[in-house]
Design a protein around this motif. Structure first.
Motif, PDB file in Angstrom:
ATOM      1  N   HIS A 112       0.833  -1.200   0.000  1.00 13.97           N
ATOM      2  CA  HIS A 112       0.000   0.000   0.000  1.00 13.97           C
ATOM      3  C   HIS A 112       0.873   1.257   0.000  1.00 13.97           C
ATOM      4  N   ARG A 115       2.308   1.758  -3.438  1.00 16.13           N
ATOM      5  CA  ARG A 115       1.319   2.271  -4.386  1.00 16.13           C
ATOM      6  C   ARG A 115       1.093   3.772  -4.186  1.00 16.13           C
ATOM      7  N   GLU A 119       2.418   5.059  -7.501  1.00 18.97           N
ATOM      8  CA  GLU A 119       1.273   5.074  -8.413  1.00 18.97           C
ATOM      9  C   GLU A 119       0.690   6.478  -8.573  1.00 18.97           C
ATOM     10  N   HIS A 163      -7.104   0.478 -15.398  1.00 16.45           N
ATOM     11  CA  HIS A 163      -5.904   0.920 -14.687  1.00 16.45           C
ATOM     12  C   HIS A 163      -4.678   0.900 -15.598  1.00 16.45           C
ATOM     13  N   TYR A 167      -1.923   3.747 -16.566  1.00  9.63           N
ATOM     14  CA  TYR A 167      -0.495   3.619 -16.238  1.00  9.63           C
ATOM     15  C   TYR A 167       0.381   3.817 -17.475  1.00  9.63           C
ATOM     16  N   VAL A 179       3.967  -0.445 -11.474  1.00 13.23           N
ATOM     17  CA  VAL A 179       2.690  -0.244 -10.796  1.00 13.23           C
ATOM     18  C   VAL A 179       1.656  -1.275 -11.241  1.00 13.23           C
ATOM     19  N   LEU A 182       2.197  -4.025  -8.889  1.00 14.18           N
ATOM     20  CA  LEU A 182       1.592  -3.686  -7.597  1.00 14.18           C
ATOM     21  C   LEU A 182       0.074  -3.863  -7.645  1.00 14.18           C
ATOM     22  N   TYR A 183      -0.512  -3.517  -8.773  1.00 12.93           N
ATOM     23  CA  TYR A 183      -1.963  -3.657  -8.938  1.00 12.93           C
ATOM     24  C   TYR A 183      -2.414  -5.106  -8.726  1.00 12.93           C
ATOM     25  N   TYR A 185      -1.519  -7.261  -6.646  1.00 14.67           N
ATOM     26  CA  TYR A 185      -1.344  -7.768  -5.287  1.00 14.67           C
ATOM     27  C   TYR A 185      -2.651  -8.349  -4.729  1.00 14.67           C
ATOM     28  N   LEU A 230      -7.268   4.138  -3.915  1.00  8.68           N
ATOM     29  CA  LEU A 230      -6.269   3.264  -3.296  1.00  8.68           C
ATOM     30  C   LEU A 230      -6.574   3.030  -1.823  1.00  8.68           C
ATOM     31  N   TYR A 234      -7.142  -0.608  -0.157  1.00 11.68           N
ATOM     32  CA  TYR A 234      -6.381  -0.992   1.035  1.00 11.68           C
ATOM     33  C   TYR A 234      -7.310  -1.433   2.165  1.00 11.68           C
TER      34      TYR A 234
END
Length: 256
Positions: A112, A115, A119, A163, A167, A179, A182-183, A185, A230, A234
């Motif tokens: 988190h 990001r 991000e 997304h 990006y 990123v 990371l997305y 995750y 985000l 989270y």
């Protein structure tokens, strides 16, 4: 000496130099959806028309990709029934830079924080650089969101495309790939989170705000909308991870 060549260990670079066809690219996208647990073994794949609309290709391209994956036993195609994901584990595959297993090995707080740190910079840059063609694509994806109903899997397929399109507009392909990783995750938890009442509607509203900021090329509006988005991701992921941990403790007979 038993050592593997260095190039075998490296992620793909210079993807623009590849001679992959559109069918190859869609096949790779579907494999990523499986690798990240967005599509699970036994899941029915969305229809060809639906996938074509979301991925902005022709139905023939989607059909070719499906046939390619069926030949590799990744998908099961049967006459008169929906295409289904085979009982296969693709979690070792790199999503962009690393595999989903590698990303999932980090704790939620670290991901988190990453990001928020990276991000928001990426989407802010995207707000200033995005082109009209990508805006039109995002508008089409939001329409697909709207008509997709409450199916969490279908929503997340659209969500991923939404997304990643943003990006990739940032102008730095390495940051865009980072990123994107990371997305991915805890995507299995994200699918569960999106199955909760009101979750899809809330994310759809977030996306509307993000798109409105992008239309205006308003960096501050986009980063603020993404920040709220985000935080929502989270909070819902944290709740589900805690719930899963509690259930595991109960099943083991453990107590706090």
């Amino acid at each position: 000496m038993g050592e593997r060549p260095v190039l075998v260990e490296m992620p793909k670079v210079g993807k623009s130099l590849d001679r992959r066809t559109a069918r190859d690219l869609i096949a790779e996208k579907i494999m990523v959806l499986i690798a990240t647990n967005l599509l699970r073994p036994g899941d029915d794949l969305p229809g060809e028309r639906e996938l074509a609309n979301v991925m902005h290709v022709s139905r023939e391209t989607v059909r070719g990709a499906i046939q390619q994956l069926a030949a590799r036993n990744i998908l099961e195609v049967a006459q008169g029934s929906r295409t289904r994901v085979s009982n296969i584990d693709l979690s070792h595959l790199p999503v962009t830079i690393v595999s989903s297993n590698a990303i999932d090995s980090y704790d939620l707080e670290s991901v988190h924080a990453a990001r928020l740190h990276v991000e928001l910079k990426v989407v802010g840059d995207a707000a200033e650089a995005i082109d009209d063609q990508t805006i039109a694509k995002l508008e089409g994806l939001l329409e697909a969101h709207r008509v997709g109903g409450d199916d969490a899997m279908r929503f997340l397929i659209c969500d991923r495309e939404f997304h990643i399109a943003i990006y990739r507009s940032c102008g730095n392909p390495l940051l865009a790939d980072f990123v994107t990783d990371l997305y991915t995750y805890m995507m299995d938890f994200r699918r569960s989170a999106m199955s909760q009442p009101g979750a899809i509607a809330a994310s759809y509203h977030d996306h509307l705000e993000i798109l409105e900021g992008l239309r205006r090329r308003d960096r501050e509006a986009v980063t603020q909308a993404f920040h709220r988005h985000l935080l929502r991701i989270y909070a819902t992921t944290k709740e589900l991870v805690a719930h899963a941990s509690s259930r595991m403790k109960v099943s083991r007979g453990e107590q706090d």
